[in-house]
Design a protein around this motif. Structure first.
Motif, PDB file in Angstrom:
ATOM      1  N   TRP A 117       1.226  -1.297   0.403  1.00 25.38           N
ATOM      2  CA  TRP A 117      -0.250   0.299   0.603  1.00 25.38           C
ATOM      3  C   TRP A 117       0.742   1.141   0.157  1.00 25.38           C
ATOM      4  CZ3 TRP A 117      -4.295  -0.974  -2.003  1.00 25.38           C
ATOM      5  CH2 TRP A 117      -5.030  -1.970  -1.281  1.00 25.38           C
ATOM      6  N   ARG A 118       1.871   1.422   0.823  1.00 27.43           N
ATOM      7  CA  ARG A 118       2.968   2.611   0.805  1.00 27.43           C
ATOM      8  C   ARG A 118       3.942   2.580  -0.783  1.00 27.43           C
ATOM      9  NH1 ARG A 118       3.224   1.138   6.483  1.00 27.43           N
ATOM     10  NH2 ARG A 118       3.015   3.077   7.318  1.00 27.43           N
ATOM     11  N   MET A 119       3.815   1.317  -1.369  1.00 31.52           N
ATOM     12  CA  MET A 119       4.255   1.418  -2.814  1.00 31.52           C
ATOM     13  C   MET A 119       2.815   2.598  -3.442  1.00 31.52           C
ATOM     14  SD  MET A 119       6.712  -2.134  -3.570  1.00 31.52           S
ATOM     15  CE  MET A 119       6.099  -2.036  -5.094  1.00 31.52           C
ATOM     16  N   ARG A 120       2.010   1.817  -3.543  1.00 29.86           N
ATOM     17  CA  ARG A 120       0.824   2.646  -4.095  1.00 29.86           C
ATOM     18  C   ARG A 120       0.619   3.913  -3.976  1.00 29.86           C
ATOM     19  NH1 ARG A 120      -1.000   0.628  -8.966  1.00 29.86           N
ATOM     20  NH2 ARG A 120      -3.469   1.167  -7.634  1.00 29.86           N
ATOM     21  N   THR A 134      -6.392  15.344  -5.772  1.00 29.30           N
ATOM     22  CA  THR A 134      -6.729  14.554  -6.202  1.00 29.30           C
ATOM     23  C   THR A 134      -6.593  13.149  -6.371  1.00 29.30           C
ATOM     24  OG1 THR A 134      -9.268  15.055  -7.322  1.00 29.30           O
ATOM     25  CG2 THR A 134      -9.028  12.097  -7.382  1.00 29.30           C
ATOM     26  N   LEU A 135      -5.340  13.127  -7.287  1.00 30.37           N
ATOM     27  CA  LEU A 135      -4.063  11.800  -7.003  1.00 30.37           C
ATOM     28  C   LEU A 135      -3.501  12.022  -5.558  1.00 30.37           C
ATOM     29  CD1 LEU A 135      -2.419  12.644 -10.193  1.00 30.37           C
ATOM     30  CD2 LEU A 135      -4.291  10.748 -10.104  1.00 30.37           C
ATOM     31  N   ARG A 136      -3.128  13.185  -4.787  1.00 22.16           N
ATOM     32  CA  ARG A 136      -2.796  13.541  -3.275  1.00 22.16           C
ATOM     33  C   ARG A 136      -3.302  12.255  -2.876  1.00 22.16           C
ATOM     34  NH1 ARG A 136      -0.299  19.096  -4.707  1.00 22.16           N
ATOM     35  NH2 ARG A 136       1.923  18.029  -4.895  1.00 22.16           N
ATOM     36  N   GLN A 137      -5.247  13.252  -3.038  1.00 23.96           N
ATOM     37  CA  GLN A 137      -6.090  12.264  -1.886  1.00 23.96           C
ATOM     38  C   GLN A 137      -6.340  10.701  -1.636  1.00 23.96           C
ATOM     39  OE1 GLN A 137      -8.165  13.881   0.817  1.00 23.96           O
ATOM     40  NE2 GLN A 137      -8.395  11.497   0.922  1.00 23.96           N
ATOM     41  N   VAL A 138      -5.220  10.225  -3.271  1.00 23.63           N
ATOM     42  CA  VAL A 138      -5.734   8.846  -3.215  1.00 23.63           C
ATOM     43  C   VAL A 138      -4.555   8.593  -2.724  1.00 23.63           C
ATOM     44  CG1 VAL A 138      -5.386   6.985  -5.743  1.00 23.63           C
ATOM     45  CG2 VAL A 138      -6.490   8.955  -5.496  1.00 23.63           C
ATOM     46  N   ALA A 139      -3.805   9.036  -2.923  1.00 20.18           N
ATOM     47  CA  ALA A 139      -2.042   8.519  -1.696  1.00 20.18           C
ATOM     48  C   ALA A 139      -1.984   8.333  -1.321  1.00 20.18           C
ATOM     49  CB  ALA A 139      -0.960   9.854  -2.067  1.00 20.18           C
ATOM     50  N   GLU A 140      -3.072   9.394  -0.615  1.00 16.17           N
ATOM     51  CA  GLU A 140      -3.634  10.411   1.361  1.00 16.17           C
ATOM     52  C   GLU A 140      -4.348   8.107   1.557  1.00 16.17           C
ATOM     53  OE1 GLU A 140      -3.456   9.732   5.750  1.00 16.17           O
ATOM     54  OE2 GLU A 140      -1.883  10.849   3.653  1.00 16.17           O
ATOM     55  N   TYR A 171      -4.062   5.064   0.303  1.00 15.80           N
ATOM     56  CA  TYR A 171      -3.392   4.067  -0.207  1.00 15.80           C
ATOM     57  C   TYR A 171      -2.168   4.630   1.676  1.00 15.80           C
ATOM     58  CZ  TYR A 171      -4.819   2.742  -4.202  1.00 15.80           C
ATOM     59  OH  TYR A 171      -5.325   2.050  -5.508  1.00 15.80           O
ATOM     60  N   GLU A 172      -1.996   5.296   2.239  1.00 19.81           N
ATOM     61  CA  GLU A 172      -0.854   4.992   3.146  1.00 19.81           C
ATOM     62  C   GLU A 172      -2.336   4.620   4.670  1.00 19.81           C
ATOM     63  OE1 GLU A 172       1.902   5.918   3.925  1.00 19.81           O
ATOM     64  OE2 GLU A 172       2.482   6.586   2.492  1.00 19.81           O
ATOM     65  N   GLN A 173      -3.512   5.261   4.274  1.00 16.63           N
ATOM     66  CA  GLN A 173      -4.617   4.633   5.747  1.00 16.63           C
ATOM     67  C   GLN A 173      -4.745   3.035   5.363  1.00 16.63           C
ATOM     68  OE1 GLN A 173      -5.787   6.268   7.888  1.00 16.63           O
ATOM     69  NE2 GLN A 173      -6.143   4.449   8.168  1.00 16.63           N
ATOM     70  N   GLU A 178      -1.128  -2.626   8.436  1.00 17.79           N
ATOM     71  CA  GLU A 178      -0.258  -3.069   9.964  1.00 17.79           C
ATOM     72  C   GLU A 178      -1.058  -3.237  11.191  1.00 17.79           C
ATOM     73  OE1 GLU A 178       1.555   1.246   9.735  1.00 17.79           O
ATOM     74  OE2 GLU A 178       3.497   0.112   8.592  1.00 17.79           O
ATOM     75  N   GLN A 179      -1.827  -2.898  11.563  1.00 17.62           N
ATOM     76  CA  GLN A 179      -2.605  -2.967  13.179  1.00 17.62           C
ATOM     77  C   GLN A 179      -3.249  -4.724  12.678  1.00 17.62           C
ATOM     78  OE1 GLN A 179      -5.977  -0.321  12.994  1.00 17.62           O
ATOM     79  NE2 GLN A 179      -4.363   1.242  13.548  1.00 17.62           N
ATOM     80  N   VAL A 180      -3.920  -4.776  11.148  1.00 19.11           N
ATOM     81  CA  VAL A 180      -4.346  -6.120  11.372  1.00 19.11           C
ATOM     82  C   VAL A 180      -2.512  -7.130  11.435  1.00 19.11           C
ATOM     83  CG1 VAL A 180      -5.434  -8.425   9.432  1.00 19.11           C
ATOM     84  CG2 VAL A 180      -5.816  -5.266   9.394  1.00 19.11           C
ATOM     85  N   VAL A 181      -2.436  -6.943  10.285  1.00 18.67           N
ATOM     86  CA  VAL A 181      -0.599  -7.303  11.137  1.00 18.67           C
ATOM     87  C   VAL A 181      -0.711  -8.190  12.283  1.00 18.67           C
ATOM     88  CG1 VAL A 181       1.531  -7.871  10.197  1.00 18.67           C
ATOM     89  CG2 VAL A 181      -0.022  -7.701   9.076  1.00 18.67           C
TER      90      VAL A 181
END
Length: 68
Positions: A12-15, A34-40, A42-44, A50-53
């Motif tokens: 997800w971080r790579m995306r 919009t692209l920056r929001q998509v990136a955010e 993906y960060e979420q 990470e929490q699931v893992v």
């Protein structure tokens, strides 16, 4: 879906990085935002993964203790 079938936080971080790069190269302000929001988003997803893992690892450790 089990933890073994979900994408890793790294994925997800790579995306997210891919979409930040697209945003940096975009000349249209609205599209760039919009692209920056998509990136955010993906960060979420990376933070959620990470929490699931982490929870899966804790559960696995707990199960080993109970069995041992």
């Amino acid at each position: 879906m089990g933890v073994e079938r979900m994408h890793s936080p790294k994925y997800w971080r790579m995306r997210a990085e891919e979409f930040r790069t697209k945003a940096d190269n975009c000349e249209f302000p609205q599209t760039r935002e919009t692209l920056r929001q998509v990136a955010e988003n993906y960060e979420q997803l990376a933070r959620s993964a990470e929490q699931v893992v982490t929870l899966a690892e804790l559960d696995e450790a707990f199960q080993r203790r109970r069995a041992g």
